[in-house]
Scaffold this motif. Structure first.
Motif, mmCIF file in Angstrom:
data_model
loop_
_atom_site.group_PDB
_atom_site.id
_atom_site.type_symbol
_atom_site.label_atom_id
_atom_site.label_comp_id
_atom_site.label_asym_id
_atom_site.label_seq_id
_atom_site.Cartn_x
_atom_site.Cartn_y
_atom_site.Cartn_z
ATOM 1 N N LEU A 1 0.834 -1.198 0.000
ATOM 2 C CA LEU A 1 0.000 0.000 0.000
ATOM 3 C C LEU A 1 0.871 1.250 0.000
ATOM 4 N N PRO A 2 0.663 2.162 -0.946
ATOM 5 C CA PRO A 2 1.409 3.425 -0.934
ATOM 6 C C PRO A 2 0.885 4.353 0.147
ATOM 7 N N GLU A 3 1.658 5.386 0.448
ATOM 8 C CA GLU A 3 1.242 6.342 1.487
ATOM 9 C C GLU A 3 -0.042 7.061 1.095
ATOM 10 N N LYS A 4 -0.146 7.429 -0.167
ATOM 11 C CA LYS A 4 -1.345 8.109 -0.655
ATOM 12 C C LYS A 4 -2.208 7.105 -1.404
ATOM 13 N N TYR B 1 -7.708 -0.327 2.361
ATOM 14 C CA TYR B 1 -8.611 0.708 1.869
ATOM 15 C C TYR B 1 -10.085 0.341 2.028
#
Length: 234
Positions: free
Chosen positions: A188-191, A213
């Motif tokens: 998972l990316p930060e944004k 998410y």
């Protein structure tokens, strides 16, 4: 002309379609025409005549390739699976597209992390897996125009999903991973990505309520449900 998107519709996942559509509309800077791609409808129109396939993971596994024929215009048209959530303006996906390309996809290269997906369907592994889950078709391209009902109804599924109907791989444009981020398959990316794809299963399935998410999807579902009049049908 407004940008167009066709969303694969599966009768087992109506809420996924509703939330997907709501997320597109909520973030759109200008209106987007959004259509559900229902297998029952394309069958009634005589555009899809293949026998029912109990092994297909979704009702739109192959009907997605009828989208350029149904759209019937010279512009760009998006197809996407219903199990996705937009977190940004989908209009941005149309920016800077190269007219020499027949279509654009995120060119995934991965091994699925789960053997079972969604509501108990077996996970299959094949070349270019999930490339066809988000596609931007170029309606001017002759190879895209060749995706007629006759072809889609007779071609092998692998021929369609692996884009063997294109004579040259250079005709396939590459989208940034953020436009088809496979939850559960990448860190998972930060944004949050532009388009989150709950390919293994989303929070609308009881066994997938703890996916990455999930909170964003559930928040979007709450926003959608708040817009519906009491007792309204989907």
């Amino acid at each position: 002309m407004r940008n167009r998107v066709y969303v694969g519709y599966d009768s087992r996942e109506d809420i996924a379609w509703q939330v997907c559509r709501h997320s597109i509309n909520r973030h759109a800077s200008t209106p987007i025409d959004i259509y559900p791609l229902r297998q029952t409808t394309v069958r009634e129109l005589g555009l899809y005549t293949r026998p029912m396939d109990a092994l297909s993971s979704t009702e739109f596994s192959l009907t997605r390739f009828l989208v350029p024929y149904i759209a019937a215009h010279d512009g760009w048209t998006v197809f996407m699976d219903c199990d996705v959530l937009l977190t940004t303006d989908l209009n941005a996906i149309f920016e800077g597209l190269d007219e020499s390309k027949a279509l654009y996809v995120v060119q995934h290269d991965y091994e699925p992390a789960n053997a079972i997906k969604m509501d108990g369907k077996a996970q299959t592994v094949y070349p270019r897996k999930n490339w066809s889950s988000v596609m931007i078709f170029n309606g001017r391209n002759p190879h895209v125009r060749a995706l007629t009902p006759e072809l889609v109804n007779t071609a092998a599924p692998s021929y369609l999903h692996r884009f063997e109907w294109l004579p040259d791989d250079s005709l396939i444009g590459s989208l940034d991973l953020g436009w088809n981020f496979l939850e559960g398959e990448y860190p998972l990316p930060e944004k949050a990505p532009n388009l989150i794809h709950y390919t293994n299963g989303g929070p609308w399935f009881e066994q997938w309520t703890n996916v990455g998410y999930a909170d964003l999807w559930l928040d979007e579902e709450a926003r959608y449900l708040a817009t519906r009049p009491p007792g309204a049908a989907t």
